[in-house]
Design a protein around this motif. Structure first.
Motif, PDB file in Angstrom:
ATOM      1  N   ARG A  12       3.962  16.385   9.853  1.00 57.93           N
ATOM      2  CA  ARG A  12       4.667  16.840   8.660  1.00 57.93           C
ATOM      3  C   ARG A  12       3.646  16.912   7.529  1.00 57.93           C
ATOM      4  O   ARG A  12       3.509  15.973   6.748  1.00 57.93           O
ATOM      5  CB  ARG A  12       5.804  15.895   8.316  1.00 57.93           C
TER       6      ARG A  12
ATOM      7  N   GLY B 143       5.264  15.861   2.446  1.00 58.35           N
ATOM      8  CA  GLY B 143       4.628  15.405   3.674  1.00 58.35           C
ATOM      9  C   GLY B 143       5.149  14.045   4.100  1.00 58.35           C
ATOM     10  O   GLY B 143       5.936  13.413   3.396  1.00 58.35           O
ATOM     11  N   ALA B 144       4.714  13.600   5.283  1.00 58.22           N
ATOM     12  CA  ALA B 144       5.084  12.266   5.758  1.00 58.22           C
ATOM     13  C   ALA B 144       4.443  11.228   4.848  1.00 58.22           C
ATOM     14  O   ALA B 144       3.265  11.306   4.551  1.00 58.22           O
ATOM     15  CB  ALA B 144       4.599  12.088   7.187  1.00 58.22           C
TER      16      ALA B 144
ATOM     17  N   ARG C 290       3.795  15.847  -1.611  1.00 60.28           N
ATOM     18  CA  ARG C 290       4.444  17.160  -1.631  1.00 60.28           C
ATOM     19  C   ARG C 290       5.122  17.435  -0.296  1.00 60.28           C
ATOM     20  O   ARG C 290       4.647  18.235   0.504  1.00 60.28           O
ATOM     21  CB  ARG C 290       3.413  18.245  -1.909  1.00 60.28           C
TER      22      ARG C 290
ATOM     23  N   HIS D 169       0.024   8.094  -2.439  1.00 63.73           N
ATOM     24  CA  HIS D 169       0.094   8.927  -3.651  1.00 63.73           C
ATOM     25  C   HIS D 169      -0.655  10.222  -3.366  1.00 63.73           C
ATOM     26  O   HIS D 169      -1.335  10.335  -2.371  1.00 63.73           O
ATOM     27  CB  HIS D 169      -0.605   8.234  -4.831  1.00 63.73           C
ATOM     28  N   GLY D 170      -0.551  11.176  -4.259  1.00 68.21           N
ATOM     29  CA  GLY D 170      -1.383  12.368  -4.153  1.00 68.21           C
ATOM     30  C   GLY D 170      -0.795  13.437  -3.268  1.00 68.21           C
ATOM     31  O   GLY D 170       0.418  13.626  -3.231  1.00 68.21           O
ATOM     32  N   MET D 171      -1.658  14.085  -2.525  1.00 70.80           N
ATOM     33  CA  MET D 171      -1.329  15.321  -1.833  1.00 70.80           C
ATOM     34  C   MET D 171      -0.094  15.190  -0.921  1.00 70.80           C
ATOM     35  O   MET D 171       0.763  16.064  -0.916  1.00 70.80           O
ATOM     36  CB  MET D 171      -2.519  15.737  -0.994  1.00 70.80           C
ATOM     37  N   SER D 172       0.001  14.078  -0.154  1.00 74.77           N
ATOM     38  CA  SER D 172       1.088  13.961   0.825  1.00 74.77           C
ATOM     39  C   SER D 172       2.455  13.880   0.166  1.00 74.77           C
ATOM     40  O   SER D 172       3.472  14.077   0.824  1.00 74.77           O
ATOM     41  CB  SER D 172       0.886  12.707   1.664  1.00 74.77           C
TER      42      SER D 172
ATOM     43  N   SER E  86      -6.655  12.816   0.178  1.00 76.88           N
ATOM     44  CA  SER E  86      -6.392  13.849  -0.840  1.00 76.88           C
ATOM     45  C   SER E  86      -7.707  14.425  -1.345  1.00 76.88           C
ATOM     46  O   SER E  86      -7.858  14.643  -2.540  1.00 76.88           O
ATOM     47  CB  SER E  86      -5.643  13.229  -2.026  1.00 76.88           C
TER      48      SER E  86
ATOM     49  N   MET F  48      -0.925  18.654  -8.753  1.00 75.67           N
ATOM     50  CA  MET F  48      -1.186  17.902  -7.542  1.00 75.67           C
ATOM     51  C   MET F  48      -1.352  16.410  -7.834  1.00 75.67           C
ATOM     52  O   MET F  48      -1.024  15.558  -7.020  1.00 75.67           O
ATOM     53  CB  MET F  48      -2.436  18.449  -6.851  1.00 75.67           C
TER      54      MET F  48
ATOM     55  N   HIS G 227      -4.325   2.279  -4.712  1.00 70.26           N
ATOM     56  CA  HIS G 227      -2.901   2.590  -4.535  1.00 70.26           C
ATOM     57  C   HIS G 227      -2.154   1.493  -3.796  1.00 70.26           C
ATOM     58  O   HIS G 227      -1.178   1.745  -3.105  1.00 70.26           O
ATOM     59  CB  HIS G 227      -2.739   3.923  -3.811  1.00 70.26           C
TER      60      HIS G 227
ATOM     61  N   ALA H  70       0.849  -1.193   0.000  1.00 71.08           N
ATOM     62  CA  ALA H  70       0.000   0.000   0.000  1.00 71.08           C
ATOM     63  C   ALA H  70       0.880   1.237   0.000  1.00 71.08           C
ATOM     64  O   ALA H  70       1.761   1.373   0.839  1.00 71.08           O
ATOM     65  CB  ALA H  70      -0.915  -0.007   1.210  1.00 71.08           C
ATOM     66  N   GLU H  71       0.653   2.123  -0.959  1.00 65.80           N
ATOM     67  CA  GLU H  71       1.517   3.289  -1.139  1.00 65.80           C
ATOM     68  C   GLU H  71       0.779   4.586  -0.803  1.00 65.80           C
ATOM     69  O   GLU H  71      -0.432   4.609  -0.734  1.00 65.80           O
ATOM     70  CB  GLU H  71       2.005   3.349  -2.600  1.00 65.80           C
TER      71      GLU H  71
END
Lengths: 193, 536
Positions: B347, A46-47, A44, A39-42, B114, B457, B169, A36-37
């Motif tokens: 974070r 983020g953790a 940028r 993706h998206g907003m984090s 998101s 984004m 994902h 499980a990865e």
């Protein structure tokens, strides 16, 4: 065999290269794998965290349950502590010691390192320095993978084969460099675990 | 040999193998990788499968319906809130039905990793009265998408595949099926099928209603819905989609004494639901998203003893996991005491160093110093991060395009100047029509289109606005003297502040376009160019 891994870092640090090597290794051995990865907003800055589960039996949940992870591999020291509740009683924390400071309230480095060094099972490694010393600056994540290798229930040769597949198209030099990085990480862990 | 695939990629490969002729989408996490996979696929290129991005989800789905009208197989992919944009077409496409197979893939984002909300698209599927498939893993994502096209062509109706972030994902090994040829172009046998004049729509709608019983039979006979006998009849478990995985993590198939009904094809299979309700004393419903199934079974009169997200056995919001499901089943996975030290700082995501949005917000904050706070309406994209420190620049982020129209409404209420901050791709997605409203009423708003020439984004997809923004704004009727384009580099800071101040004082709609390529996209482009150079 069954191994649950938490991979931690900061968006942009490329933790998925570690996951990809393990993924290929798992497929080669006909093991089941779930990864499980984030993706998206984090992504940028983020953790980010990836849950990686490998088993010779089918795996149900994509996410590692709390208290079940065999190892937390973190490419950043503070991030290694964020997911401690996932670690099993006997599990290992394998973390890079180089902080990635992109927030104003980043805790004192000494405080983080003290907490890390007091964990019962831990390998704290300067993966960037080891990679630099090998003239393999971009392979610090593979050093991390090597440092985690003793705790993955996976033979080192299986990881070597995964690296050969992933970097094969980039030429023998790149493969050799990453194999060196893997072994350097592995040796460090064996001496310091 | 299995291939390691994201759930999104499994869906994409299944569609290619099922004889897809075109995918139509607008990027949105966690759905983006479906269309990107088809765009990158050599096989798809050889098969000449259409895969260019659309301007928004509505234009995308309409084009998919057009392809299905012409007899070919089409797919439209979006995130959950994207379906709101496409809902007009979605609801009516269920009534027109299709000619070639059409699959709508909607990726929900429970826990809002998101997103702005965690709406459950299964309810949209029920609303439109069409079958919904909800894969619980990557192999099912493949298998169900493949079957969805067959189901769509069998009943001539669009079929929804609903996934959530964890399926989209997460990677796992996937086995693929034979590749089917694409359909030949063939117009509908009934030339009036797609003409939803009231008299025809009423007839079409009756056809859709008559099909409901068949959709139920399909669900009852579907191998995707499974009944597992159990010896302990105190409780029956209905586990939907991903909820089934978490159940099996806690109580694997051989170790579960309770009867279990796995539901991954909707409408809910009536026969099996009645069976499990009849043979057990109580029901626990485990579902990812809204308590849709729980509410349906419980009903207003609560004749059945049903628990789940509504009565607090499971949390009402957020995504599930094995720990939550374990606690609900009485098998806690952990003690509950956290070992994470309290000095760990959050974070949150942040704008990349060198990002043009940073320069825009720095200038905007300075230009607005003379005015009272609370007048900046923003939108969906990287620039939404302007809400966080150190910027604290924006006062709204609601839906695609709302920055322009909310600024207009606030200006109508007397908040002048009112400022909109929107990205280039979001502007062409849903901001243009709002700007037309502002032009038609000469509303005193300033629209800052923070143009990074990219849809960033979601990973830097091409923007439909590329090279067209000034022409679009002029075409909509904005006075060319009040369309101000500039590069927001440090050197131009004072100029940007001055332009903003001027336009804030203008009594009419104005547009400022600070333009600089997304730093991530620029670095990828340079790498590609260097690679190409090396090769040549």
């Amino acid at each position: 065999m069954k191994t649950d891994i938490i991979l931690a870092g900061v968006g942009g640090q490329g933790i998925l290269s570690i996951a990809a090597t393990l993924g290929i290794a798992a497929l080669e051995n006909n093991w089941y794998l779930k990864q499980a990865e984030t993706h998206g907003m984090s992504q940028r800055g983020g953790a980010v965290v990836s849950h990686l589960r490998i088993s010779d039996k089918p795996i149900a949940s994509d996410l590692v349950p709390l208290g079940k992870a065999n190892v937390i591999i973190s490419v950043e020291p503070m991030e290694s502590l964020r997911y401690l509740d996932y670690l099993s009683e006997t599990g290992y924390v394998v973390t890079n010691v180089k902080p990635f400071v992109n927030i104003s309230d980043y805790p004192e480095e000494a405080k983080i390192m003290e907490y890390i060094n007091n964990l019962p099972n831990v390998v704290a490694i300067d993966a960037d320095k080891i990679a630099n010393d090998l003239n393999a600056r971009r392979s610090s994540n593979i050093v991390m993978l090597g440092a985690a290798a003793p705790f993955l229930n996976v033979e080192l040769s299986v990881l070597e084969s995964g690296l050969r597949q992933i970097f094969g198209s980039k030429g023998d030099d790149v493969v050799e460099m990453n194999l060196k990085a893997l072994h350097a990480g592995y040796n460090f862990a064996m001496e310091n675990k | 040999m299995q291939k390691l695939m994201l759930g999104d990629e499994a869906i994409a490969q299944a569609a290619i193998d099922a004889g897809l002729s075109g995918v139509y989408s607008y990027p949105g996490t966690p759905s983006t990788e479906i269309t990107e996979y088809i765009q990158a696929s050599k096989q798809a290129k050889e098969l000449r499968i259409h895969s260019d991005w659309a301007a928004n989800e509505k234009t995308a789905m309409e084009a998919a319906l057009g392809m299905a009208y012409a007899g070919k197989r089409s797919m439209s992919c979006m995130k959950h809130v994207g379906l709101n944009v496409a809902a007009d077409n979605f609801m009516n496409a269920a009534v027109t039905g299709v000619n070639g197979g059409m699959v709508v893939v909607v990726a929900d984002d429970p826990s809002m990793h998101s997103s702005q909300n965690e709406q459950d698209s299964r309810i949209y599927g029920k609303f439109a009265l069409i079958p919904v498939l909800e894969p619980s893993n990557q192999q099912e994502a493949y298998d169900m998408t493949y079957v969805a096209f067959e189901l769509s062509e069998k009943y001539k109706v669009p079929v929804m595949v609903r996934i959530t972030t964890r399926v989209a994902h997460s990677r796992a090994g996937v086995t693929t099926k034979d590749v089917k040829p694409q359909n030949e172009m063939k117009l509908p046998s009934d030339p009036r099928q797609f003409v939803l004049l009231p008299a025809i729509a009423r007839k079409q709608y009756k056809g859709l209603l008559n099909n409901q019983v068949h959709f139920n039979t399909e669900s009852e006979n579907s191998s995707f819905n499974q009944y597992f006998e159990g010896t302990d009849k105190k409780m029956g478990i209905i586990a939907c989609g991903l909820g089934y995985n978490y159940l099996r993590e806690i109580l694997p198939e051989g170790e579960c004494k309770f009867p279990v009904l796995k539901v991954t094809q909707y409408p809910m299979p009536q026969k099996q639901v009645k069976q499990i309700a009849a043979e057990t004393e109580s029901l626990l419903v485990i579902e990812e998203g809204y308590p849709m199934v729980e509410e349906l079974i419980k009903g207003f009169l609560e004749k059945e003893n049903v628990s789940g997200r509504l009565d607090g056995t499971l949390p009402r919001d957020g995504e599930l996991n094995a720990d939550i499901v374990g606690a609900a089943l009485g098998y806690p996975t952990h003690s509950g005491e956290s070992k994470v030290p309290d000095f760990i700082a959050n974070r949150p995501p942040s704008m990349c160093p060198g990002c043009s949005h940073i320069d825009v917000y720095t200038a905007l904050n300075e230009a607005l110093e003379a005015y009272s706070p609370g007048r900046v309406f923003s939108d969906i994209g990287c620039y939404t991060l302007g809400a966080l420190p150190p910027f604290n620049s924006i006062n709204s982020c609601v839906d695609m395009g709302a920055s322009v129209t909310m600024a207009k409404g606030a200006a109508d209420a007397g908040l002048v100047p009112a400022v909109s901050v929107i990205g280039d791709s979001t502007f062409t997605h849903s901001g243009m029509t709002g700007l037309l409203d502002a032009v038609n009423e000469n509303s005193p708003i300033t629209v800052i289109i923070s143009d990074n020439e990219s849809t960033s984004m979601t990973g830097g997809q091409d923007s439909a606005a590329l090279g067209r923004l000034e022409a679009i704004c002029e075409g909509l009727g904005v006075d060319p003297a009040h369309i101000r384009v500039m590069n927001p580099i440090k050197k131009n800071h004072e100029e940007l502040v001055a332009i903003m101040k001027e336009e804030f004082e203008f009594d009419g709609p104005s547009v400022i376009i600070p333009r600089r390529e997304c730093i991530q996209k620029a670095s990828r482009r340079r790498k590609m160019e260097a690679k190409a150079k090396m090769k040549s």
